[in-house]
Design a protein around this motif. Structure first.
Motif, PDB file in Angstrom:
ATOM      1  N   ILE A 184     -48.926 -16.540 -52.901  1.00 57.75           N
ATOM      2  CA  ILE A 184     -48.120 -17.427 -53.897  1.00 57.75           C
ATOM      3  C   ILE A 184     -47.116 -16.532 -54.485  1.00 57.75           C
ATOM      4  N   ARG A 185     -45.787 -16.995 -54.659  1.00 54.30           N
ATOM      5  CA  ARG A 185     -44.918 -16.138 -55.417  1.00 54.30           C
ATOM      6  C   ARG A 185     -45.039 -16.567 -56.596  1.00 54.30           C
ATOM      7  N   VAL A 186     -45.129 -15.544 -57.754  1.00 54.82           N
ATOM      8  CA  VAL A 186     -45.350 -15.997 -59.002  1.00 54.82           C
ATOM      9  C   VAL A 186     -44.121 -15.023 -59.857  1.00 54.82           C
ATOM     10  N   ASN A 187     -43.231 -15.786 -60.360  1.00 58.31           N
ATOM     11  CA  ASN A 187     -42.268 -15.120 -61.187  1.00 58.31           C
ATOM     12  C   ASN A 187     -41.925 -15.727 -62.363  1.00 58.31           C
ATOM     13  N   ALA A 188     -41.194 -14.829 -63.224  1.00 62.96           N
ATOM     14  CA  ALA A 188     -41.022 -15.199 -64.544  1.00 62.96           C
ATOM     15  C   ALA A 188     -39.461 -15.375 -64.698  1.00 62.96           C
ATOM     16  N   ALA A 189     -39.159 -16.524 -65.608  1.00 61.74           N
ATOM     17  CA  ALA A 189     -37.860 -16.751 -65.916  1.00 61.74           C
ATOM     18  C   ALA A 189     -37.241 -16.726 -67.571  1.00 61.74           C
ATOM     19  N   ASP A 190     -36.226 -15.926 -67.753  1.00 60.53           N
ATOM     20  CA  ASP A 190     -35.677 -15.963 -69.080  1.00 60.53           C
ATOM     21  C   ASP A 190     -34.700 -16.898 -69.105  1.00 60.53           C
ATOM     22  N   PRO A 191     -34.723 -18.227 -69.816  1.00 58.16           N
ATOM     23  CA  PRO A 191     -33.637 -18.871 -70.048  1.00 58.16           C
ATOM     24  C   PRO A 191     -32.469 -18.474 -70.659  1.00 58.16           C
ATOM     25  N   GLY A 192     -32.434 -17.488 -71.434  1.00 60.50           N
ATOM     26  CA  GLY A 192     -31.695 -17.025 -72.362  1.00 60.50           C
ATOM     27  C   GLY A 192     -31.496 -18.077 -73.614  1.00 60.50           C
ATOM     28  N   MET A 193     -30.921 -17.734 -74.741  1.00 58.97           N
ATOM     29  CA  MET A 193     -30.787 -18.694 -75.871  1.00 58.97           C
ATOM     30  C   MET A 193     -30.146 -20.061 -75.551  1.00 58.97           C
ATOM     31  N   THR A 194     -30.733 -21.037 -75.596  1.00 55.24           N
ATOM     32  CA  THR A 194     -30.370 -22.418 -74.752  1.00 55.24           C
ATOM     33  C   THR A 194     -30.477 -23.364 -75.992  1.00 55.24           C
ATOM     34  N   ALA A 195     -29.424 -24.346 -76.098  1.00 53.04           N
ATOM     35  CA  ALA A 195     -29.320 -25.373 -77.194  1.00 53.04           C
ATOM     36  C   ALA A 195     -30.180 -26.435 -77.020  1.00 53.04           C
ATOM     37  N   THR A 196     -31.657 -26.220 -77.505  1.00 54.69           N
ATOM     38  CA  THR A 196     -32.786 -27.316 -77.406  1.00 54.69           C
ATOM     39  C   THR A 196     -33.262 -27.375 -78.946  1.00 54.69           C
ATOM     40  N   ASP A 197     -34.235 -28.345 -79.095  1.00 56.45           N
ATOM     41  CA  ASP A 197     -34.733 -28.445 -80.346  1.00 56.45           C
ATOM     42  C   ASP A 197     -35.630 -27.181 -80.774  1.00 56.45           C
ATOM     43  N   LEU A 198     -36.227 -26.155 -79.768  1.00 58.31           N
ATOM     44  CA  LEU A 198     -36.813 -25.268 -79.932  1.00 58.31           C
ATOM     45  C   LEU A 198     -35.769 -24.008 -80.671  1.00 58.31           C
ATOM     46  N   SER A 199     -34.575 -24.082 -79.979  1.00 53.29           N
ATOM     47  CA  SER A 199     -33.631 -23.095 -80.768  1.00 53.29           C
ATOM     48  C   SER A 199     -32.756 -23.674 -81.825  1.00 53.29           C
ATOM     49  N   GLN A 200     -33.047 -24.831 -82.174  1.00 57.24           N
ATOM     50  CA  GLN A 200     -32.275 -25.692 -83.191  1.00 57.24           C
ATOM     51  C   GLN A 200     -30.973 -25.871 -82.976  1.00 57.24           C
ATOM     52  N   GLY A 201     -30.826 -26.043 -81.533  1.00 57.21           N
ATOM     53  CA  GLY A 201     -29.442 -26.417 -81.076  1.00 57.21           C
ATOM     54  C   GLY A 201     -28.409 -25.105 -80.991  1.00 57.21           C
ATOM     55  N   GLN A 202     -28.951 -23.680 -81.177  1.00 53.95           N
ATOM     56  CA  GLN A 202     -28.155 -22.664 -80.870  1.00 53.95           C
ATOM     57  C   GLN A 202     -28.283 -22.075 -79.326  1.00 53.95           C
ATOM     58  N   GLY A 203     -27.172 -21.885 -78.627  1.00 55.39           N
ATOM     59  CA  GLY A 203     -27.287 -21.152 -77.484  1.00 55.39           C
ATOM     60  C   GLY A 203     -26.365 -22.072 -76.517  1.00 55.39           C
ATOM     61  N   HIS A 204     -26.505 -21.476 -75.239  1.00 59.69           N
ATOM     62  CA  HIS A 204     -25.864 -22.075 -74.181  1.00 59.69           C
ATOM     63  C   HIS A 204     -26.480 -23.649 -73.545  1.00 59.69           C
ATOM     64  N   SER A 205     -25.760 -24.163 -72.540  1.00 56.82           N
ATOM     65  CA  SER A 205     -26.105 -25.375 -72.168  1.00 56.82           C
ATOM     66  C   SER A 205     -27.622 -25.337 -71.423  1.00 56.82           C
ATOM     67  N   VAL A 206     -28.173 -26.275 -71.185  1.00 62.44           N
ATOM     68  CA  VAL A 206     -29.452 -26.814 -70.534  1.00 62.44           C
ATOM     69  C   VAL A 206     -29.244 -26.197 -69.184  1.00 62.44           C
ATOM     70  N   GLN A 207     -27.927 -26.513 -68.739  1.00 62.85           N
ATOM     71  CA  GLN A 207     -27.632 -26.067 -67.208  1.00 62.85           C
ATOM     72  C   GLN A 207     -27.706 -24.938 -67.132  1.00 62.85           C
ATOM     73  N   ASP A 208     -27.136 -24.120 -68.067  1.00 58.29           N
ATOM     74  CA  ASP A 208     -27.501 -22.479 -67.968  1.00 58.29           C
ATOM     75  C   ASP A 208     -28.454 -22.074 -68.054  1.00 58.29           C
ATOM     76  N   GLY A 209     -29.186 -22.590 -69.055  1.00 57.98           N
ATOM     77  CA  GLY A 209     -30.497 -22.323 -69.324  1.00 57.98           C
ATOM     78  C   GLY A 209     -31.732 -22.446 -68.278  1.00 57.98           C
ATOM     79  N   THR A 210     -31.369 -23.308 -67.361  1.00 61.43           N
ATOM     80  CA  THR A 210     -32.280 -23.551 -66.114  1.00 61.43           C
ATOM     81  C   THR A 210     -31.905 -22.731 -64.745  1.00 61.43           C
ATOM     82  N   ASP A 211     -30.745 -21.884 -64.935  1.00 63.31           N
ATOM     83  CA  ASP A 211     -30.290 -21.285 -63.473  1.00 63.31           C
ATOM     84  C   ASP A 211     -31.341 -20.456 -63.090  1.00 63.31           C
ATOM     85  N   ALA A 212     -31.937 -19.644 -63.836  1.00 63.60           N
ATOM     86  CA  ALA A 212     -32.927 -18.744 -63.364  1.00 63.60           C
ATOM     87  C   ALA A 212     -34.144 -19.417 -62.894  1.00 63.60           C
ATOM     88  N   ILE A 213     -34.640 -20.401 -63.478  1.00 62.69           N
ATOM     89  CA  ILE A 213     -35.726 -21.254 -63.246  1.00 62.69           C
ATOM     90  C   ILE A 213     -35.498 -21.885 -61.818  1.00 62.69           C
TER      91      ILE A 213
END
Ligand code: NAP
Length: 237
Positions: A184-213
């Protein structure tokens, strides 16, 4: 049901009623996957699934019963799973450093680390029935020792003494499982600071934040295992 939909690869995303998980589910559905958008609340999850063309499944990552029930459902409906995206996460309470307790850390680890392994454990038999099984663990640069030292040197350190250790544990869990589960291929992805509730809206778009995933989730049978990437490529551990 069309032949095409019967043949569609199957993906499951945890914590997908909003933020990075929701965008991941949307992009996987757009890529032709049959997506199980999971959430701990059906009120929040069901409309989200409808909006992105996914199927809703209730899944609370801290509950063995809930995770087992979801795995049984996918086993009945699909018989296998091609892609598991472990995404559900919390930051935990924010306090003065001297006020953090062991219980605070245990709460974060229960969701962000034990939750990932609980879901992996339950879905492993289904992943093993896929001819191209992939697990993507959504981590964070905050879990990287290398990035930690860079931030200290740059004077950019801001303390996250619950969240960062949990993400460091996810990185090591990823590295360990990649070696222990060679099929099984098991990998980790860092979204980078992404504008969501978790980051209180700071960071790049969710599109950018999901590129690595998405890169890891869509990788073909010759793809990597045991890697940690962000949207620009390999991320230092
Ligand atoms: P978010 O918008 O707060 O979404 C978190 C999701 O996790 C929500 O759907 C939440 O459900 C779900 N969740 C929390 N606890 C759960 C549980 N026990 N069982 C099932 N679902 C649960 O955060 P996000 O930014 O999209 O974060 C997604 C992942 O990306 C997390 O692993 C986070 O650590 C990681 N990340 C985020 C950033 C960033 O800057 N945003 C950066 C690096 C890494 P409810 O709506 O029910 O609470």
């Amino acid at each position: 049901m069309t032949t095409e939909s019967v043949r569609a690869p199957v993906a499951l995303v945890t914590g997908a009623n909003k933020g990075i998980g929701l965008e991941t589910a949307r992009r996987l559905a757009e890529a032709g996957y049959r997506v199980y958008l999971t959430a701990r609340s059906s009120e929040r999850g069901r409309p989200a699934a409808g909006a992105v063309g996914a199927r809703f499944l209730e899944l609370e990552v801290t509950s063995e019963e809930s995770v087992r029930h979801a795995a049984d459902f996918v086993a009945q409906a699909e018989g296998h799973l091609d892609v598991l995206v472990n995404n559900a996460g919390i930051t935990g309470p924010v306090r003065e450093v001297r006020d953090y307790t062991g219980d605070d850390l245990a709460e974060v680890l229960l969701t962000n680390v034990a939750g990932y392994l609980r879901v992996i454990h339950a879905f492993l038999p289904l992943l093993e029935k896929s001819d191209n099984p992939r697990i993507v663990n959504v981590s964070s640069g905050l879990g990287s020792f290398s990035e930690f030292h860079d931030r200290i040197r740059a004077g950019e350190f801001s303390g996250t003494p619950l969240y960062a250790p949990a993400k460091a544990a996810i990185n090591m869990l990823t590295a360990q499982l990649a070696h222990l589960l060679p099929g099984i291929r098991v990998n980790a992805a860092d979204p980078g600071m992404t504008a969501t509730d978790l980051s209180q809206g700071q960071g790049h778009s969710v599109q950018d934040g999901t590129d690595a995933i998405i890169t890891l989730a869509l990788a073909g049978p010759g793809g990597p295992t045991g890697t940690f990437i962000d949207r620009n490529g390999e991320h230092p551990w």
